[in-house]
Write a protein that holds these residues in place. Structure first.
Motif, PDB file in Angstrom:
ATOM      1  N   GLY A 301       0.800  -1.216   0.000  1.00 39.63           N
ATOM      2  CA  GLY A 301       0.000   0.000   0.000  1.00 39.63           C
ATOM      3  C   GLY A 301       0.832   1.264   0.000  1.00 39.63           C
ATOM      4  O   GLY A 301       2.073   1.229  -0.089  1.00 39.63           O
ATOM      5  N   PRO A 302       0.169   2.404   0.144  1.00 42.09           N
ATOM      6  CA  PRO A 302       0.872   3.696   0.085  1.00 42.09           C
ATOM      7  C   PRO A 302       1.835   3.921   1.253  1.00 42.09           C
ATOM      8  O   PRO A 302       2.735   4.752   1.153  1.00 42.09           O
ATOM      9  N   ASP A 303       1.657   3.189   2.358  1.00 38.45           N
ATOM     10  CA  ASP A 303       2.535   3.331   3.522  1.00 38.45           C
ATOM     11  C   ASP A 303       3.648   2.299   3.549  1.00 38.45           C
ATOM     12  O   ASP A 303       4.270   2.076   4.596  1.00 38.45           O
ATOM     13  N   ARG A 304       3.902   1.679   2.417  1.00 33.31           N
ATOM     14  CA  ARG A 304       4.954   0.658   2.360  1.00 33.31           C
ATOM     15  C   ARG A 304       6.290   1.231   2.828  1.00 33.31           C
ATOM     16  O   ARG A 304       6.709   2.303   2.397  1.00 33.31           O
ATOM     17  N   GLY A 305       6.956   0.496   3.700  1.00 32.67           N
ATOM     18  CA  GLY A 305       8.240   0.923   4.239  1.00 32.67           C
ATOM     19  C   GLY A 305       8.140   1.726   5.517  1.00 32.67           C
ATOM     20  O   GLY A 305       9.150   1.935   6.200  1.00 32.67           O
ATOM     21  N   LEU A 306       6.935   2.166   5.888  1.00 29.30           N
ATOM     22  CA  LEU A 306       6.747   2.918   7.130  1.00 29.30           C
ATOM     23  C   LEU A 306       6.544   1.952   8.299  1.00 29.30           C
ATOM     24  O   LEU A 306       6.239   0.774   8.097  1.00 29.30           O
ATOM     25  N   PRO A 307       6.712   2.413   9.529  1.00 34.74           N
ATOM     26  CA  PRO A 307       6.540   1.526  10.689  1.00 34.74           C
ATOM     27  C   PRO A 307       5.163   0.862  10.700  1.00 34.74           C
ATOM     28  O   PRO A 307       4.154   1.488  10.382  1.00 34.74           O
ATOM     29  N   TRP A 308       5.141  -0.407  11.082  1.00 33.38           N
ATOM     30  CA  TRP A 308       3.927  -1.211  11.108  1.00 33.38           C
ATOM     31  C   TRP A 308       3.208  -1.011  12.429  1.00 33.38           C
ATOM     32  O   TRP A 308       3.807  -1.135  13.503  1.00 33.38           O
ATOM     33  N   ALA A 309       1.912  -0.713  12.391  1.00 28.87           N
ATOM     34  CA  ALA A 309       1.133  -0.437  13.591  1.00 28.87           C
ATOM     35  C   ALA A 309       0.701  -1.740  14.262  1.00 28.87           C
ATOM     36  O   ALA A 309       0.513  -2.764  13.590  1.00 28.87           O
ATOM     37  N   PRO A 310       0.522  -1.737  15.584  1.00 25.88           N
ATOM     38  CA  PRO A 310       0.041  -2.942  16.280  1.00 25.88           C
ATOM     39  C   PRO A 310      -1.263  -3.481  15.710  1.00 25.88           C
ATOM     40  O   PRO A 310      -1.462  -4.696  15.657  1.00 25.88           O
ATOM     41  N   GLU A 311      -2.157  -2.585  15.267  1.00 24.40           N
ATOM     42  CA  GLU A 311      -3.425  -3.047  14.717  1.00 24.40           C
ATOM     43  C   GLU A 311      -3.213  -3.870  13.458  1.00 24.40           C
ATOM     44  O   GLU A 311      -3.967  -4.832  13.184  1.00 24.40           O
ATOM     45  N   GLY A 312      -2.186  -3.535  12.672  1.00 24.36           N
ATOM     46  CA  GLY A 312      -1.872  -4.323  11.498  1.00 24.36           C
ATOM     47  C   GLY A 312      -1.450  -5.738  11.863  1.00 24.36           C
ATOM     48  O   GLY A 312      -1.835  -6.704  11.187  1.00 24.36           O
ATOM     49  N   ALA A 313      -0.662  -5.870  12.930  1.00 21.74           N
ATOM     50  CA  ALA A 313      -0.236  -7.195  13.380  1.00 21.74           C
ATOM     51  C   ALA A 313      -1.426  -7.997  13.895  1.00 21.74           C
ATOM     52  O   ALA A 313      -1.532  -9.208  13.650  1.00 21.74           O
ATOM     53  N   ARG A 314      -2.317  -7.338  14.607  1.00 14.84           N
ATOM     54  CA  ARG A 314      -3.510  -8.032  15.110  1.00 14.84           C
ATOM     55  C   ARG A 314      -4.350  -8.566  13.957  1.00 14.84           C
ATOM     56  O   ARG A 314      -4.828  -9.712  13.998  1.00 14.84           O
ATOM     57  N   LYS A 315      -4.545  -7.751  12.930  1.00 13.73           N
ATOM     58  CA  LYS A 315      -5.356  -8.186  11.790  1.00 13.73           C
ATOM     59  C   LYS A 315      -4.682  -9.316  11.027  1.00 13.73           C
ATOM     60  O   LYS A 315      -5.351 -10.231  10.538  1.00 13.73           O
ATOM     61  N   MET A 316      -3.356  -9.265  10.916  1.00 13.20           N
ATOM     62  CA  MET A 316      -2.640 -10.338  10.225  1.00 13.20           C
ATOM     63  C   MET A 316      -2.848 -11.667  10.945  1.00 13.20           C
ATOM     64  O   MET A 316      -3.151 -12.696  10.323  1.00 13.20           O
ATOM     65  N   LEU A 317      -2.723 -11.678  12.273  1.00 16.36           N
ATOM     66  CA  LEU A 317      -2.906 -12.908  13.040  1.00 16.36           C
ATOM     67  C   LEU A 317      -4.357 -13.376  13.003  1.00 16.36           C
ATOM     68  O   LEU A 317      -4.629 -14.583  12.973  1.00 16.36           O
ATOM     69  N   LYS A 318      -5.280 -12.432  12.995  1.00 20.07           N
ATOM     70  CA  LYS A 318      -6.694 -12.791  12.910  1.00 20.07           C
ATOM     71  C   LYS A 318      -6.988 -13.517  11.603  1.00 20.07           C
ATOM     72  O   LYS A 318      -7.641 -14.568  11.590  1.00 20.07           O
ATOM     73  N   ARG A 319      -6.480 -12.970  10.491  1.00 15.88           N
ATOM     74  CA  ARG A 319      -6.700 -13.613   9.193  1.00 15.88           C
ATOM     75  C   ARG A 319      -6.061 -14.997   9.144  1.00 15.88           C
ATOM     76  O   ARG A 319      -6.662 -15.968   8.659  1.00 15.88           O
ATOM     77  N   ALA A 320      -4.829 -15.100   9.644  1.00 11.40           N
ATOM     78  CA  ALA A 320      -4.116 -16.380   9.611  1.00 11.40           C
ATOM     79  C   ALA A 320      -4.826 -17.410  10.482  1.00 11.40           C
ATOM     80  O   ALA A 320      -4.899 -18.600  10.122  1.00 11.40           O
ATOM     81  N   GLY A 321      -5.350 -16.980  11.624  1.00 14.44           N
ATOM     82  CA  GLY A 321      -6.061 -17.899  12.510  1.00 14.44           C
ATOM     83  C   GLY A 321      -7.303 -18.474  11.868  1.00 14.44           C
ATOM     84  O   GLY A 321      -7.574 -19.683  11.966  1.00 14.44           O
ATOM     85  N   TYR A 322      -8.053 -17.633  11.186  1.00 13.52           N
ATOM     86  CA  TYR A 322      -9.258 -18.127  10.521  1.00 13.52           C
ATOM     87  C   TYR A 322      -8.910 -19.034   9.340  1.00 13.52           C
ATOM     88  O   TYR A 322      -9.587 -20.040   9.087  1.00 13.52           O
TER      89      TYR A 322
END
Length: 391
Positions: A301-322
């Motif tokens: 996305g447009p923020d590529r290379g910028l610091p990753w927010a905790p909410e992004g990590a939460r959503k990644m784990l949520k998707r992987a879990g499902y």
């Protein structure tokens, strides 16, 4: 940032200061900053609790607006009614429910709301506003055995603050942990070296997600004898305010950056699997020339290379879990599973778990994790011996 509701037209407003700090206040769309709330929240700015208190307080102020009440004239019975409306177990009717469609506050959230309301109205009382209510809330109690245990050497004889709004404290239940085999199943579902790193580091390091997303590259000492504070590979978890991704470590251990090296903070050991995941990520995906120096970065996305927010990590784990058929997976489930494993490996030594995980007290570890498994062979053998059934 909270969305403005039709009730009260109040919202929580984040304030960004020139020095990088962030604080929170309450904004009224009709009159601007809510003066009473701002006076109460100001001393908490930068201490990590102003955001929580701001959201607790704005809910209460919206409720006052709906009930046509004013902070200057509200009574203690009204506050009891509010606590009941958000989830307190008080045996009396409360009329129409509040927070429709949302879960009622649990015991911990209720105690936080009670502390917030008491502090707000005591501050009002100091200014001569609603002194009667402030006097009702300003009560004291004698210290309990637990209070004495928490104090240095147990020499605690003075009376302590009490809160007539707070529900009775419940013993914390064992927290939800990862299903068996979840680590391997999630690793099969994630799509990048960064995501695999997150799973490995949460599993072996017991990090809070805010700690992980707040790490800088200079915090990582992943070779032996990297610094004199710990000879083994480790990281320094440092509390920083005003990070671009909003991450913030809960622990506030003192730290410093001198002579090009981080010292202090919370030191957490690193496993070989964590180091392997680090090299995969850094050599294959970490962007070159990233000026911010932070460890985890956005990859799309447009923020590529910028610091990753905790909410992004939460959503990644949520998707992987499902995708793995495990249901909802939260980052803190890794921490609970890790702490339980460390406690077992340390033969129940609470101090080891406390220091490894960065808890302030062994009481927290004891209440959450120090419980025997009813299927444990030692537990079964002890009961059989007690019953005289041991062969």
């Amino acid at each position: 940032m909270a969305q403005r509701l039709s009730l009260g037209q109040l919202r929580v407003q984040e304030v960004r200061h020139r020095d990088g700090r962030r604080s929170h206040t309450i904004f009224d769309s009709a009159s601007g900053v809510h003066a009473g709330a701002d006076r109460y929240l100001m001393p908490y700015a930068g201490k990590g609790s102003d955001r929580t208190y701001a959201y607790l307080l704005v809910d209460h102020l919206r409720w006052l607006d709906r009930e046509a009440l004013d902070p200057a004239t509200v009574h203690f019975q009204d506050l009891e009614r509010y606590m009941g409306a958000v989830g307190a177990k008080i045996s009396r009717p409360f009329g129409a429910p509040w927070r429709v469609g949302k879960k009622p506050y649990g015991n911990s959230a209720l105690r936080g709301a009670a502390a917030c309301l008491k502090g707000f109205y005591l501050k009002q009382g100091e200014l001569g506003i609603n002194r009667e209510l402030a006097d009702v809330l300003d009560v004291r109690r004698m210290p309990t055995k637990r209070d004495r245990e928490r104090s240095m050497l147990g020499h605690l004889t003075r009376s302590m603050d009490a809160n007539p709004l707070a529900p009775k404290e419940e013993r914390r239940r064992h927290k939800k942990m990862l299903p068996d085999g979840a680590r391997e199943m999630i690793l099969e579902e994630v799509n990048s070296a960064r995501d695999r790193l997150v799973v490995e580091w949460l599993s072996d390091g017991g990090f809070r997600i805010g700690e992980m997303c707040g790490l800088h590259l200079c915090d990582l000492h992943l070779r032996e004898d990297a610094c004199e504070e710990c000879r083994q590979p480790h990281v320094h978890v440092c509390h920083r305010e005003g990070l671009a991704n909003g991450a913030r470590a809960k622990t506030k251990w003192p730290w410093e950056f001198t002579d090009g090296m981080i010292r202090g903070g919370l030191i957490k050991r690193v496993s070989p699997a964590m180091i392997h995941a680090y090299f995969d990520y850094m050599t294959g995906e970490y962007p070159r020339g990233a000026a911010h120096g932070m460890f985890l970065v956005q990859q799309h996305g447009p923020d590529r290379g910028l610091p990753w927010a905790p909410e992004g990590a939460r959503k990644m784990l949520k998707r992987a879990g499902y995708r793995a058929g495990l249901g909802l997976i939260r980052p803190h489930m890794f921490r609970h599973t890790w702490a339980n494993a460390v406690l077992d490996a340390a033969d129940g030594n609470l101090v080891i778990v406390r220091d490894a995980g960065g808890w302030a007290s062994t009481d927290v570890v004891d209440e959450i994790y120090a419980h025997i498994d009813v299927n444990d062979p030692a537990f079964n053998a002890a009961l059989l011996a007690t019953w005289g059934e041991m062969q």
